[in-house]
Design a protein around this motif. Structure first.
Motif, mmCIF file in Angstrom:
data_model
loop_
_atom_site.group_PDB
_atom_site.id
_atom_site.type_symbol
_atom_site.label_atom_id
_atom_site.label_comp_id
_atom_site.label_asym_id
_atom_site.label_seq_id
_atom_site.Cartn_x
_atom_site.Cartn_y
_atom_site.Cartn_z
ATOM 1 N N ALA A 220 0.830 -1.203 0.000
ATOM 2 C CA ALA A 220 0.000 0.000 0.000
ATOM 3 C C ALA A 220 0.868 1.259 0.000
ATOM 4 O O ALA A 220 0.577 2.232 -0.709
ATOM 5 N N MET A 221 1.931 1.245 0.807
ATOM 6 C CA MET A 221 2.857 2.380 0.824
ATOM 7 C C MET A 221 3.494 2.582 -0.550
ATOM 8 O O MET A 221 3.541 3.703 -1.081
ATOM 9 N N ARG B 132 -2.747 14.959 -7.274
ATOM 10 C CA ARG B 132 -3.366 15.477 -6.057
ATOM 11 C C ARG B 132 -3.304 14.425 -4.963
ATOM 12 O O ARG B 132 -3.363 13.209 -5.220
ATOM 13 N N LEU B 133 -3.206 14.895 -3.723
ATOM 14 C CA LEU B 133 -3.078 13.967 -2.598
ATOM 15 C C LEU B 133 -4.290 13.053 -2.468
ATOM 16 O O LEU B 133 -4.168 11.904 -2.033
ATOM 17 N N GLY B 134 -5.469 13.531 -2.845
ATOM 18 C CA GLY B 134 -6.647 12.683 -2.794
ATOM 19 C C GLY B 134 -6.539 11.461 -3.696
ATOM 20 O O GLY B 134 -7.062 10.384 -3.378
ATOM 21 N N ASP B 135 -5.847 11.607 -4.825
ATOM 22 C CA ASP B 135 -5.638 10.478 -5.729
ATOM 23 C C ASP B 135 -4.768 9.411 -5.073
ATOM 24 O O ASP B 135 -5.024 8.208 -5.211
ATOM 25 N N ILE B 136 -3.738 9.860 -4.350
ATOM 26 C CA ILE B 136 -2.833 8.929 -3.669
ATOM 27 C C ILE B 136 -3.569 8.207 -2.546
ATOM 28 O O ILE B 136 -3.493 6.978 -2.424
ATOM 29 N N GLY B 137 -4.294 8.965 -1.735
ATOM 30 C CA GLY B 137 -5.056 8.347 -0.657
ATOM 31 C C GLY B 137 -6.076 7.354 -1.180
ATOM 32 O O GLY B 137 -6.262 6.267 -0.611
ATOM 33 N N HIS B 138 -6.748 7.698 -2.264
ATOM 34 C CA HIS B 138 -7.761 6.817 -2.850
ATOM 35 C C HIS B 138 -7.130 5.514 -3.329
ATOM 36 O O HIS B 138 -7.705 4.422 -3.124
ATOM 37 N N ALA B 139 -5.964 5.596 -3.950
ATOM 38 C CA ALA B 139 -5.299 4.388 -4.454
ATOM 39 C C ALA B 139 -4.895 3.463 -3.309
ATOM 40 O O ALA B 139 -5.053 2.236 -3.400
ATOM 41 N N ILE B 140 -4.371 4.039 -2.240
ATOM 42 C CA ILE B 140 -3.993 3.240 -1.068
ATOM 43 C C ILE B 140 -5.223 2.577 -0.468
ATOM 44 O O ILE B 140 -5.225 1.371 -0.178
ATOM 45 N N GLN B 141 -6.272 3.350 -0.276
ATOM 46 C CA GLN B 141 -7.504 2.825 0.311
ATOM 47 C C GLN B 141 -8.112 1.725 -0.557
ATOM 48 O O GLN B 141 -8.550 0.676 -0.040
ATOM 49 N N THR B 142 -8.152 1.936 -1.856
ATOM 50 C CA THR B 142 -8.745 0.961 -2.769
ATOM 51 C C THR B 142 -8.015 -0.374 -2.691
ATOM 52 O O THR B 142 -8.642 -1.440 -2.610
ATOM 53 N N TYR B 143 -6.681 -0.313 -2.692
ATOM 54 C CA TYR B 143 -5.909 -1.553 -2.605
ATOM 55 C C TYR B 143 -6.133 -2.250 -1.274
ATOM 56 O O TYR B 143 -6.413 -3.459 -1.229
ATOM 57 N N GLU C 226 -8.539 -2.055 0.963
ATOM 58 C CA GLU C 226 -9.889 -2.579 1.172
ATOM 59 C C GLU C 226 -10.183 -3.757 0.248
ATOM 60 O O GLU C 226 -10.949 -4.663 0.615
ATOM 61 N N ALA C 227 -9.558 -3.794 -0.921
ATOM 62 C CA ALA C 227 -9.715 -4.955 -1.801
ATOM 63 C C ALA C 227 -9.089 -6.205 -1.195
ATOM 64 O O ALA C 227 -9.477 -7.327 -1.544
ATOM 65 N N THR D 202 -8.817 -5.547 4.284
ATOM 66 C CA THR D 202 -8.234 -4.900 5.450
ATOM 67 C C THR D 202 -8.767 -3.473 5.501
ATOM 68 O O THR D 202 -9.492 -3.042 4.598
ATOM 69 N N SER D 203 -8.414 -2.737 6.544
ATOM 70 C CA SER D 203 -8.937 -1.376 6.699
ATOM 71 C C SER D 203 -7.802 -0.382 6.899
ATOM 72 O O SER D 203 -6.714 -0.732 7.359
ATOM 73 N N VAL D 204 -8.075 0.874 6.556
ATOM 74 C CA VAL D 204 -7.093 1.953 6.642
ATOM 75 C C VAL D 204 -7.432 2.857 7.826
ATOM 76 O O VAL D 204 -8.547 3.374 7.920
ATOM 77 N N VAL D 205 -6.473 3.049 8.715
ATOM 78 C CA VAL D 205 -6.659 3.968 9.838
ATOM 79 C C VAL D 205 -6.827 5.389 9.300
ATOM 80 O O VAL D 205 -6.085 5.818 8.414
ATOM 81 N N ARG D 206 -7.777 6.121 9.852
ATOM 82 C CA ARG D 206 -8.074 7.458 9.339
ATOM 83 C C ARG D 206 -7.689 8.584 10.283
ATOM 84 O O ARG D 206 -7.555 9.734 9.854
ATOM 85 N N GLU D 207 -7.543 8.297 11.562
ATOM 86 C CA GLU D 207 -7.250 9.365 12.519
ATOM 87 C C GLU D 207 -5.809 9.844 12.445
ATOM 88 O O GLU D 207 -5.484 10.937 12.926
ATOM 89 N N TYR D 208 -4.925 9.054 11.863
ATOM 90 C CA TYR D 208 -3.498 9.374 11.812
ATOM 91 C C TYR D 208 -3.034 9.301 10.366
ATOM 92 O O TYR D 208 -3.527 8.484 9.580
ATOM 93 N N CYS D 209 -2.085 10.151 10.003
ATOM 94 C CA CYS D 209 -1.744 10.280 8.587
ATOM 95 C C CYS D 209 -0.281 10.648 8.418
ATOM 96 O O CYS D 209 0.440 10.930 9.369
#
Length: 277
Positions: free
Chosen positions: A147-148, A160-171, A173-174, A177-184
């Protein structure tokens, strides 16, 4: 080392995004290389029976006396972080405080190192397996690492940073597993934590547009169970609320004119692109 999405936590004040000069970038290359060396140095010491305090002491001595650097976490924040590295075991997501707890076979642990050299920071972390670990734990560690790398490989001017976050999340969750959201992730340079905040989830075509000279961390925290977190009474250690395993890898990244440079890349990662899906 992470930043909480509330920028006032721990008296950490986020500043505007800074574009690094050529001189600053060279200092960050040095700091990043030294931080990566700490993770390589400590690897032979991560064995059953050793305490995380011992690992902290070995790293502290190496950072100060061998690298001529400063361990950035020590006395950082409010309350002051009491150690020189973070050691996050099993269900701990981040900011685990080294203690007299002994490692045992089957444990998984993230060691997070940030050093200051000549006024600039290098920040990186990786997972360690203590002996043979269960298949789900090994798989989770692999997912977090991939994911990293997926996020890193997207970095270039105009993205854009949203594109990077979306790609990490998509992978993630596929992989169920889940992505922590409170820390970045976070911007970094002469300041430990600065803008931008680098979310590991998001929507395409949203967020900051990357420019050459930006430096920041990408460091997804991936849980085997649900994404919810809980902060322990020490006000630092973060655990999974459902007590599921968590894993995380981190690199410091420079946006170049044509793409990116991983400032904390270790030699054993030379072929990291082969892990990309």
């Amino acid at each position: 080392m992470f930043v909480l999405l509330n920028p006032t936590i721990g008296n950490i004040n986020l500043m505007a995004v800074t574009i690094k000069t050529a001189e600053e970038i060279e200092k960050m290359r040095i700091a990043g290389k030294l931080a990566s060396q700490v993770l390589d140095m400590i690897k032979p010491h991560v064995v059953p029976g050793v305490t995380t305090n011992t690992l902290n002491d070995i790293c502290h001595d190496y950072i100060v006396n061998e690298l001529g650097s400063i361990p950035a976490p020590l006395n950082y924040g409010n309350p002051p972080f009491p150690k020189s590295i973070c050691t996050s075991l099993n269900t701990q997501i981040c900011h685990g405080i080294p203690s007299e707890k002994k490692l045992k076979k089957g444990d998984t642990m993230n060691i997070d190192v940030t050093i200051i050299k000549d006024g600039y920071h290098g920040d990186t972390s990786r997972m360690y397996h203590i002996g043979d670990v269960a298949a789900p734990a090994a798989r989770l560690s692999h997912i977090a690492q991939v994911a990293m790398y997926i996020g890193i490989d997207m970095v270039k001017p105009g993205v854009r940073l949203g594109d990077i976050g979306h790609a990490i999340q998509t992978y993630a969750e596929a992989q169920h597993t889940s992505v922590v959201r409170e820390y970045c992730g976070h911007g970094i340079g002469a300041v430990f934590h600065e803008e931008p905040q680098v979310l590991h989830y998001g929507k395409p075509n949203t967020g900051l547009v990357l420019e050459p000279g930006m430096t920041f961390t990408i460091e997804p925290m991936i849980n085997l169970g649900k994404r919810e977190t809980r902060l322990l009474g020490d006000k630092w250690t973060v655990v999974t609320k459902d007590r599921s395993l968590s894993a995380q890898w981190e690199h410091t990244i420079l946006v170049t004119e044509t793409g990116y440079e991983i400032l904390t890349l270790r030699e054993e990662e030379a072929n990291w692109k082969t892990l990309l899906p």
